[in-house]
Design a protein around this motif. Structure first.
Motif, PDB file in Angstrom:
ATOM      1  N   ASP A   4      65.455  45.841  43.753  1.00 54.60           N
ATOM      2  CA  ASP A   4      66.216  44.613  43.487  1.00 54.60           C
ATOM      3  C   ASP A   4      66.013  43.589  44.602  1.00 54.60           C
ATOM      4  OD1 ASP A   4      67.154  45.725  41.152  1.00 54.60           O
ATOM      5  OD2 ASP A   4      69.098  46.304  41.985  1.00 54.60           O
ATOM      6  N   GLN A  16      64.283  39.902  44.176  1.00 56.46           N
ATOM      7  CA  GLN A  16      65.039  38.689  44.521  1.00 56.46           C
ATOM      8  C   GLN A  16      64.322  37.864  45.579  1.00 56.46           C
ATOM      9  OE1 GLN A  16      69.083  39.767  45.528  1.00 56.46           O
ATOM     10  NE2 GLN A  16      69.304  41.014  43.673  1.00 56.46           N
ATOM     11  N   HIS A  41      61.968  35.734  43.889  1.00 58.69           N
ATOM     12  CA  HIS A  41      62.574  34.941  42.805  1.00 58.69           C
ATOM     13  C   HIS A  41      62.175  35.490  41.429  1.00 58.69           C
ATOM     14  CE1 HIS A  41      63.611  32.216  46.039  1.00 58.69           C
ATOM     15  NE2 HIS A  41      62.332  32.112  46.354  1.00 58.69           N
ATOM     16  N   ARG A  77      62.980  39.084  38.654  1.00 57.87           N
ATOM     17  CA  ARG A  77      63.908  40.170  38.328  1.00 57.87           C
ATOM     18  C   ARG A  77      63.092  41.394  37.961  1.00 57.87           C
ATOM     19  NH1 ARG A  77      68.824  38.220  34.588  1.00 57.87           N
ATOM     20  NH2 ARG A  77      69.689  40.114  35.514  1.00 57.87           N
TER      21      ARG A  77
END
Length: 299
Positions: free
Chosen positions: A236, A240, A243, A245
């Motif tokens: 995760d 992030q 930018h 998912r």
């Protein structure tokens, strides 16, 4: 300081050598490709292609041994396992012999190892007091460390570098992971519960310099940040930072037939803490994974 470095053209070694040069050290690098060293570092580095260049009249204040072939890149055939041993234990044995023959011994020997020495330990906090595991990677690290310890008999201070996942954008695991994550193909591995004990390359190099200059430091040191995370959290955080998912998961059943024994490196884990470095007073610049990833290009 006069410092001999092995593995100086690797992902970690290049950053270390540049740091040593920047602070004015006299650096000699042992490399299988000595002709490449001037291109990488300029004329300031003395390039050796063979350890036999260490004649009895040469002296070093420190030896830093970072040599070792990548462990996960190729299948662990019997021949490959022997090559991995030779690239770690073989060169360490040669360094011990050279130290023994030198008229003046180095003051300190920083010798490579890895947190793989602990094996797959789940979610238990692991410090330097934990026992070694019994898989191939753990046994390899244990033999590597044992090969370095005879330097103590020569009066040389020995620090064993139990290295975690070193993070920087220009190499190592992170460089390989960033491309699929940028394409939106990042995924956790299995259930994502296996711990990943990481360290930013900046902090790794600073830890080596810390160990060089603190004569009270000897024995095994975990070179990891104080805040390991599990694979789900790492996945995760990396997504992030780019930018993106990450929705995907790669099941162990898919990769295990391909990787064989090597699958333990991806689906096993260790929650390793740098207890000894912290107790000796080392301050980490990057203690949180998100910040380390945000500064993945920093030295």
């Amino acid at each position: 300081m006069r410092i001999l470095v092995t593995g100086g053209t690797g992902f970690i070694g290049k950053a270390l050598v540049r740091r040593l040069l920047a602070r004015g050290d006299q650096v000699t690098v042992l490399s299988r490709r000595p002709e490449s060293l001037k291109t990488i570092f300029g004329a300031a580095v003395e390039a050796w292609g063979r350890l036999s260049a260490w004649t009895t009249d040469r002296s070093f204040d420190a030896v830093i041994n970072l040599a070792g072939e990548p462990i996960i890149d190729r299948p662990w055939t019997a021949a490959r396992k022997q090559a991995l041993r030779d690239s770690r234990i073989g060169i360490t044995n040669q360094l011990i012999t050279a130290m023994a023959n030198a008229a003046q011994k180095p003051a300190v020997f920083l010798s490579g190892s890895a947190i793989g020495i602990y094996g797959d330990t789940g979610s238990v906090d692991i410090t330097e007091q934990a026992p070694a595991g019994d898989d191939f990677g753990a046994r390899l690290c244990a033999e590597w460390e044992q090969a370095a310890l005879p330097a103590e008999v020569l009066g040389v201070r020995v620090c064993l570098l139990r290295t975690g996942l070193v993070l920087h954008a220009d190499g190592g695991m992170l460089k390989k992971m960033r491309r699929p994550f940028k394409l939106g193909l990042g995924s956790r591995l299995g259930n994502g519960r296996q711990y990943m004990s990481w360290i930013h390359r900046h902090d790794y190099v600073e830890a080596l310099l810390f160990l060089l200059h603190h004569p009270e430091c000897k024995g095994a040191f975990n070179l990891t940040a104080p805040t390991p995370v599990d694979n789900r959290a790492f996945t995760d955080a990396l997504a992030q930072s780019l930018h993106r998912r990450a929705f995907l998961a790669t099941p162990q059943s898919l990769l295990k037939p391909i990787l064989g024994e090597r699958s333990l490196l991806l689906f096993g884990g260790q929650k390793v803490l740098p207890e000894r470095l912290l107790s000796e007073g080392l301050c980490f610049r990057f203690t949180e994974l998100a910040n380390a990833l945000a500064h993945a290009n920093d030295d």
